[in-house]
Write an enzyme that holds these catalytic residues in place. Structure first.
Site, mmCIF file in Angstrom:
data_model
loop_
_atom_site.group_PDB
_atom_site.id
_atom_site.type_symbol
_atom_site.label_atom_id
_atom_site.label_comp_id
_atom_site.label_asym_id
_atom_site.label_seq_id
_atom_site.Cartn_x
_atom_site.Cartn_y
_atom_site.Cartn_z
ATOM 1 N N ASP A 106 -2.159 -9.840 3.374
ATOM 2 C CA ASP A 106 -3.116 -10.152 3.527
ATOM 3 C C ASP A 106 -4.612 -11.108 2.944
ATOM 4 O OD1 ASP A 106 -3.410 -8.183 5.572
ATOM 5 O OD2 ASP A 106 -4.426 -6.596 4.697
ATOM 6 N N TYR B 63 -7.179 -10.878 16.968
ATOM 7 C CA TYR B 63 -6.386 -9.887 16.913
ATOM 8 C C TYR B 63 -6.998 -8.882 16.655
ATOM 9 C CZ TYR B 63 -2.176 -6.153 16.166
ATOM 10 O OH TYR B 63 -0.998 -5.541 16.066
ATOM 11 N N ARG C 56 0.789 -1.382 0.083
ATOM 12 C CA ARG C 56 0.354 -0.043 0.093
ATOM 13 C C ARG C 56 0.269 1.479 0.015
ATOM 14 N NH1 ARG C 56 -2.498 -2.159 5.389
ATOM 15 N NH2 ARG C 56 -4.670 -4.069 4.863
ATOM 16 N N HIS D 253 2.807 -3.725 5.178
ATOM 17 C CA HIS D 253 2.622 -3.157 4.093
ATOM 18 C C HIS D 253 2.908 -2.293 2.661
ATOM 19 C CE1 HIS D 253 -0.779 -5.729 3.952
ATOM 20 N NE2 HIS D 253 -0.995 -5.733 5.250
ATOM 21 N N ASP E 16 -10.934 -10.774 9.453
ATOM 22 C CA ASP E 16 -11.791 -11.542 8.055
ATOM 23 C C ASP E 16 -10.651 -11.774 6.983
ATOM 24 O OD1 ASP E 16 -10.854 -9.750 7.751
ATOM 25 O OD2 ASP E 16 -13.004 -8.056 6.579
ATOM 26 N N HIS E 17 -9.225 -11.866 7.669
ATOM 27 C CA HIS E 17 -8.040 -12.079 7.069
ATOM 28 C C HIS E 17 -7.093 -12.619 7.852
ATOM 29 C CE1 HIS E 17 -7.340 -7.877 8.257
ATOM 30 N NE2 HIS E 17 -6.053 -8.623 8.289
ATOM 31 N N HIS F 277 -3.095 -12.122 7.945
ATOM 32 C CA HIS F 277 -1.917 -11.029 7.672
ATOM 33 C C HIS F 277 -0.887 -11.730 8.043
ATOM 34 C CE1 HIS F 277 0.908 -6.992 7.836
ATOM 35 N NE2 HIS F 277 1.293 -8.773 8.739
ATOM 36 N N HIS G 13 -8.653 -7.758 12.389
ATOM 37 C CA HIS G 13 -8.411 -9.398 11.978
ATOM 38 C C HIS G 13 -9.444 -11.157 11.777
ATOM 39 C CE1 HIS G 13 -4.567 -6.580 11.480
ATOM 40 N NE2 HIS G 13 -4.282 -7.429 10.237
HETATM 41 ZN ZN ZN Z 1 -2.138 -7.080 6.573
#
Ligand code: ZN
Length: 262
Positions: free
Chosen positions: A198, A225, A175, A191, A230-231, A233, A228
């Protein structure tokens, strides 16, 4: 005296053999060219070796450092590199002697695209997470960010293979600074550096978090965490900060875990 003539069937067989032989030569040249597409190693590497060829190898086996480990990409073939090569060899069914020779390099050639990314991942999956493209706009130079993304992909390739060659879905990776702000990322988010991915989809977020610990990921955040659920990292920082409380993962995870079979 007339030279004895070869019987016609013999001539045909010889011609056929010549065609096969030239085909083999051609195929061999083609294979060589495929290896050359990214990088070709010119010597067998073992402990004590050093150089850019060692460094190139380390990038590709960095996903096999063992539980909680991180392989230095320093061009020095020490015991940690030998152990990573051995795990790589074992994972791909090669003779596991920790020495990188033709079989190991052939496997790596199979696993890499001409742009040096592993075959199951691409820069286009790793670039600007806000819908743009490229690796500019972060705190590092574009080339440094891109290189981090490459290292991340090789570790993801190892994770993918360890999970039984299961496809991994990346929902967000690099990002730019503005993108990171827009999505509410941490100000020092990995990122920003091209170090993070992710993961969504299958397998479960907990499985991804648990298995990532064996493949060189220092940052792992998953279910439980904040933000987090829904994914999962993962990032390639080289100190371990792991938290996925709903998966039984905290920063102080025991360092003696044995990676389970698939
Ligand atoms: Zn992430």
């Amino acid at each position: 005296m007339a030279r004895p003539r070869l019987a016609r069937p013999v001539v045909r067989i010889l011609l056929a053999l010549a065609l096969v032989a030239s085909g083999l030569v051609f195929a061999s040249v083609a294979n060589q060219a495929a290896a050359d597409g990214c990088y070709t190693w010119g010597r067998t590497l073992s402990q004590g070796a050093s150089g850019d060829d060692v460094r190139q190898l380390q990038i590709r086996v960095a996903g096999w450092p063992g539980f909680g480990g991180h392989l230095a990409i320093d061009g020095q073939y020490g015991p940690a590199t030998a152990a990573a090569v051995q795990r790589f060899q074992s994972a791909y069914g090669l003779g596991a002697d920790g020495v990188a020779g033709p079989q190991t390099f052939s496997k790596i050639y199979e696993l890499q695209d001409d742009d040096c990314t592993p075959i199951h991942f691409a820069y286009s999956e790793m670039d600007d997470g806000c819908g743009g493209s490229g690796f500019d706009g972060g705190p590092l130079s574009e080339s440094a960010t891109r290189f981090n993304a490459l290292k991340t992909m090789w570790q993801l390739e190892a994770l993918r293979h360890a999970l039984g060659d299961r496809a991994l879905n990346i929902s967000s990776a690099f990002r730019s600074t503005s993108c990171n702000s827009a999505v509410g990322g941490a100000s020092n988010s990995q990122h920003l550096y091209g170090n993070a991915a992710d993961l969504t989809g299958t397998p479960t977020f907990c499985t991804l978090a648990q298995r990532a610990r064996y493949h060189g990921f220092g940052g792992i955040f998953g279910p439980g965490y904040p933000g987090h659920d829904d994914h999962t990292h993962v990032d390639i920082r080289t100190s371990n900060v792991w938290s996925a409380p709903n998966c039984g993962i905290g920063s102080a995870a025991a360092l003696t875990d044995i990676e389970p079979d698939i």
